[in-house]
Write an enzyme that holds these catalytic residues in place. Structure first.
Site, PDB file in Angstrom:
ATOM      1  N   GLU A 181       0.513   0.262   3.322  1.00  0.00           N
ATOM      2  CA  GLU A 181       1.949  -0.481   3.939  1.00  0.00           C
ATOM      3  C   GLU A 181       3.283   0.481   3.782  1.00  0.00           C
ATOM      4  O   GLU A 181       4.126  -0.144   3.661  1.00  0.00           O
ATOM      5  CB  GLU A 181       2.012  -1.813   3.058  1.00  0.00           C
ATOM      6  CG  GLU A 181       0.906  -2.850   3.338  1.00  0.00           C
ATOM      7  CD  GLU A 181       1.048  -4.006   2.781  1.00  0.00           C
ATOM      8  OE1 GLU A 181       2.108  -4.003   1.853  1.00  0.00           O
ATOM      9  OE2 GLU A 181       0.466  -4.886   2.970  1.00  0.00           O
ATOM     10  N   GLU A 250      -6.461  -6.367   4.475  1.00  0.00           N
ATOM     11  CA  GLU A 250      -6.348  -7.280   3.499  1.00  0.00           C
ATOM     12  C   GLU A 250      -6.225  -8.740   4.023  1.00  0.00           C
ATOM     13  O   GLU A 250      -5.064  -9.097   4.446  1.00  0.00           O
ATOM     14  CB  GLU A 250      -4.943  -6.942   2.511  1.00  0.00           C
ATOM     15  CG  GLU A 250      -5.063  -5.717   1.836  1.00  0.00           C
ATOM     16  CD  GLU A 250      -3.774  -5.268   1.168  1.00  0.00           C
ATOM     17  OE1 GLU A 250      -2.995  -6.426   0.707  1.00  0.00           O
ATOM     18  OE2 GLU A 250      -3.493  -4.138   0.884  1.00  0.00           O
TER      19      GLU A 250
HETATM   20  C1  GAL Z   1      -0.204  -5.991  -0.128  1.00  0.00           C
HETATM   21  C2  GAL Z   1      -0.526  -4.823  -0.754  1.00  0.00           C
HETATM   22  C3  GAL Z   1      -1.460  -4.944  -1.715  1.00  0.00           C
HETATM   23  C4  GAL Z   1      -1.177  -5.991  -2.748  1.00  0.00           C
HETATM   24  C5  GAL Z   1      -0.788  -7.238  -1.884  1.00  0.00           C
HETATM   25  C6  GAL Z   1      -0.398  -8.558  -2.756  1.00  0.00           C
HETATM   26  O1  GAL Z   1       1.124  -5.927   0.693  1.00  0.00           O
HETATM   27  O2  GAL Z   1      -0.856  -3.938   0.111  1.00  0.00           O
HETATM   28  O3  GAL Z   1      -1.498  -3.722  -2.590  1.00  0.00           O
HETATM   29  O4  GAL Z   1      -0.095  -5.762  -3.489  1.00  0.00           O
HETATM   30  O5  GAL Z   1       0.213  -7.195  -1.088  1.00  0.00           O
HETATM   31  O6  GAL Z   1      -1.378  -8.937  -3.611  1.00  0.00           O
END
Ligand code: GAL
Length: 615
Positions: A181, A250
């Protein structure tokens, strides 16, 4: 005979060469291509150090039974290289074993090397020693940082290679990730940002891992690196080139918990709806973050104030038990998507409007396969629609999947899996005893300096704790000795919590929070004539895992520390002599271990006694 034998050998060699040429992971506009076959891949994050090696086979099997194709994990640099050049790949950090177990279960692996990972993990995965590399500036076009990052990424890739774990070697790793990110940070990071991002991409590809690399939330990821989406929904997302597949690295199944914060819940109907929405628009890779969240063991939680539990409301709960109906409903979704896969991988959908809020996304292959997704985007009203001459009932905010363009085998809002809340039994028969740490009994490792020091630069995060001790002389002329109006002690700290003692007596605590780690303590404290000992126990509650310029982050009592209500008014204690002691006595004795626990005197409390008797 001899020449016949050579002919057979030659044929065998040609056949082997063909297999090797095929045994590769590539991609195109539509999907990741494994061994020449486009795949719709369902994936789930399971972070190996957030469970125990004993749990891994079962977690992986549950992921497979839940219909996943891929296990995704970050690689945790600070767990693997706690001191520069000293590596640790055993126990919960046995990455090779974890990847092999996934492969043995028939699952692929997506390895997110980072090495910045965010992940609610202490310091976002960076080892604290990195902060003290001369001239370092984190995650930007900075020589010392890039050299250390490259060294670690190459170390992991060559380790995976020497274990034969990449797909082209016959192993399970089909994808990798560099950075995490970084895109949204670019504007804040200034001129060094863009050169750094493209350096990271090129450096990753040059490691020769031989699998596609992704950069999540990196809109400008240079070819051949694939930019991917993270979020609660990702159906709005397309990659930055028509030659790249649409991937969701994600898909948040819930959220993490911070101390004092809510315990988040994401209904499985909405999760399934989000995934079906993504797939119907042409998405071909979905990773649940998290599929098993697990536990932040030891001092691995980021923060500050990220909770010890990283349950995440994931389909497999913190303890490794399947969470119903979440796990089962998603398994049924994956089955339906798999049934539709031959049509899905053949190309982009055509879209038909079948109502005001309703659409049909239809995929057709030249071989005659047909799959349709019928969606109702109305948030509260169900709809009856007609598609291809047949009637279908679509609940509000839902998608039905028709793997043959006729039969709806799954609807995202229709949960058939019964809910089965995990049963918790109170642990009975346990006797509790306590051990009390002395308030700042300084030992031979204590040291004295002029003024206040930054905590991390002293502890290097070997302990959460740093004692700050100073002495204040109170003259017999001080008015408060007669009036009883105690002087006010004010302590300003960069975080994350302080416990305050004067002459061994506790005068309370103060702490920051997840959004603002800074704190101010300000209370009247009882003092006597003569020398008074002020002891402040400053604690780091998990180092922040996100933000810019990690090299500039501070922890501890940076001041000012003042005492007011004296005859002279306010006295600033910040620049006088302070004595420092790193860590607690209980830590150095190892009271959390069997041998350490026998070295201290444990005390019964009445409450513990009562519980033990009744238990
Ligand atoms: C995303 C990040 C993850 C984790 C998630 C929140 O933005 O890439 O590593 O932090 O947020 O759980």
């Amino acid at each position: 005979m001899r020449s016949g034998g050579a002919g057979v050998l030659l044929l065998a060699l040609i056949a082997a060469a063909a297999v090797v040429a095929n045994a590769a992971v590539t991609y195109d506009h539509r999907a990741v291509v494994i061994n020449g076959r486009r795949r719709i891949l369902m994936s789930g994050s399971i972070h190996y150090p957030r469970s125990t090696p004993e749990m891994w086979p079962d977690l992986i099997q549950k992921a497979k039974d839940g219909g996943l194709d891929v296990v995704q994990t970050y690689v945790f640099w600070n767990g693997h290289e706690p001191a520069r050049g000293q590596y640790h790949f055993a126990d919960r950090y046995d990455l090779v074993r974890f990847v092999k177990l996934a492969g043995q279960a028939g699952l692929f692996v997506h390895l997110r090397i980072g090495p910045y990972v965010c992940a609610e993990w202490n310091f976002g995965g960076f080892p604290v020693w990195l902060k003290y590399v001369p001239g370092i500036s984190f995650r930007t076009d900075n020589g010392p940082f890039k050299a250390e990052m490259q060294r670690f990424v190459e170390k992991i890739v060559s380790m995976m290679k020497s274990e034969g774990l990449f797909e082209w070697q016959g192993g399970p790793i089909i994808l990798a990730q560099v950075e995490n990110e970084y895109g949204p940070m670019e504007s804040a990071m200034g001129a060094g940002a863009k050169p750094y991002a493209s350096w990271a991409a090129n450096m990753a590809v040059a490691t020769g891992a031989g699998v596609p690399w992704v950069m999540c939330k990196q809109d400008d990821a240079p070819d051949p690196v694939i930019n991917t989406c993270n979020g609660f929904y990702c159906d709005y997302f397309s990659p930055n080139s028509n030659g790249k597949p649409t991937m969701w690295t994600e898909a948040w199944t819930g959220w993490f918990t911070a101390f004092g914060g809510p315990v988040p819940h994401r209904p499985v109907e909405d999760m399934a709806f989000a995934v079906a929405r993504f797939v119907q628009k042409g998405g071909s890779f979905v990773n649940y973050y998290m599929y098993h969240g697990g536990t932040n063991f030891d001092r691995t939680a980021g923060g500050p104030f990220i909770a010890t539990s990283y349950d995440y409301d994931a389909p497999i709960d913190e303890y490794g038990l399947i969470r119903q109906p979440k796990w089962g409903h998603l398994r049924d979704l994956h089955k339906a998507i798999k049934q539709a896969e031959p049509a899905l991988v053949s190309g982009d959908p055509t879209v038909q409007r079948i109502g005001n809020y309703e659409k049909a996304y239809v995929f057709k292959s030249s071989a005659g396969a047909c799959a349709a997704f019928l969606s109702n985007y109305h948030t509260s009203a169900a709809a009856r629609v007609v598609y291809n001459g047949r009637r279908y009932d679509l609940p509000a905010w839902s998608i039905s999947i028709l793997p043959d363009c006729k039969t709806a085998v799954f609807n995202t809002a229709t949960v058939k899996e019964p809910s089965a809340p995990a049963k918790m039994n109170p642990a009975g028969g346990l006797a509790w005893q306590s051990y009390s740490e002395d308030t700042n009994a300084l030992d031979s490792s204590a040291f004295t300096k002029d003024g206040l020091v930054e905590q991390l630069s002293m502890t290097w995060d070997k302990s959460d704790y740093l004692w700050y001790t100073t002495y204040v002389n109170i003259d017999s002329s001080e008015q408060f000795l007669k009036s009883g109006q105690w002087p006010q002690l004010t302590i300003n700290s960069a975080g994350h919590s302080v416990q305050v003692f004067v002459n061994g007596q506790s005068f309370g605590v103060a702490y920051g929070g997840y959004n603002n780690p800074k704190l101010t303590y300000s209370k009247p404290v009882k003092m006597w004539q003569g020398s008074n000992k002020i002891s402040i126990l400053s604690s780091a509650m998990g180092l922040p895992n996100q933000g810019t310029h990690y090299e500039a982050w501070n922890v501890g009592v940076l001041g000012p520390v003042t005492l007011s209500g004296l005859n002279q008014g306010k006295r600033d204690l910040s620049n006088q002599k302070w004595t420092y002691q790193i860590g607690l006595k209980g830590e150095s004795l190892g009271v959390n271990s069997v041998s350490g626990s026998s070295s201290v005197e444990w005390r019964w409390t009445w409450a513990a006694w009562g519980r033990a008797r009744s238990g």
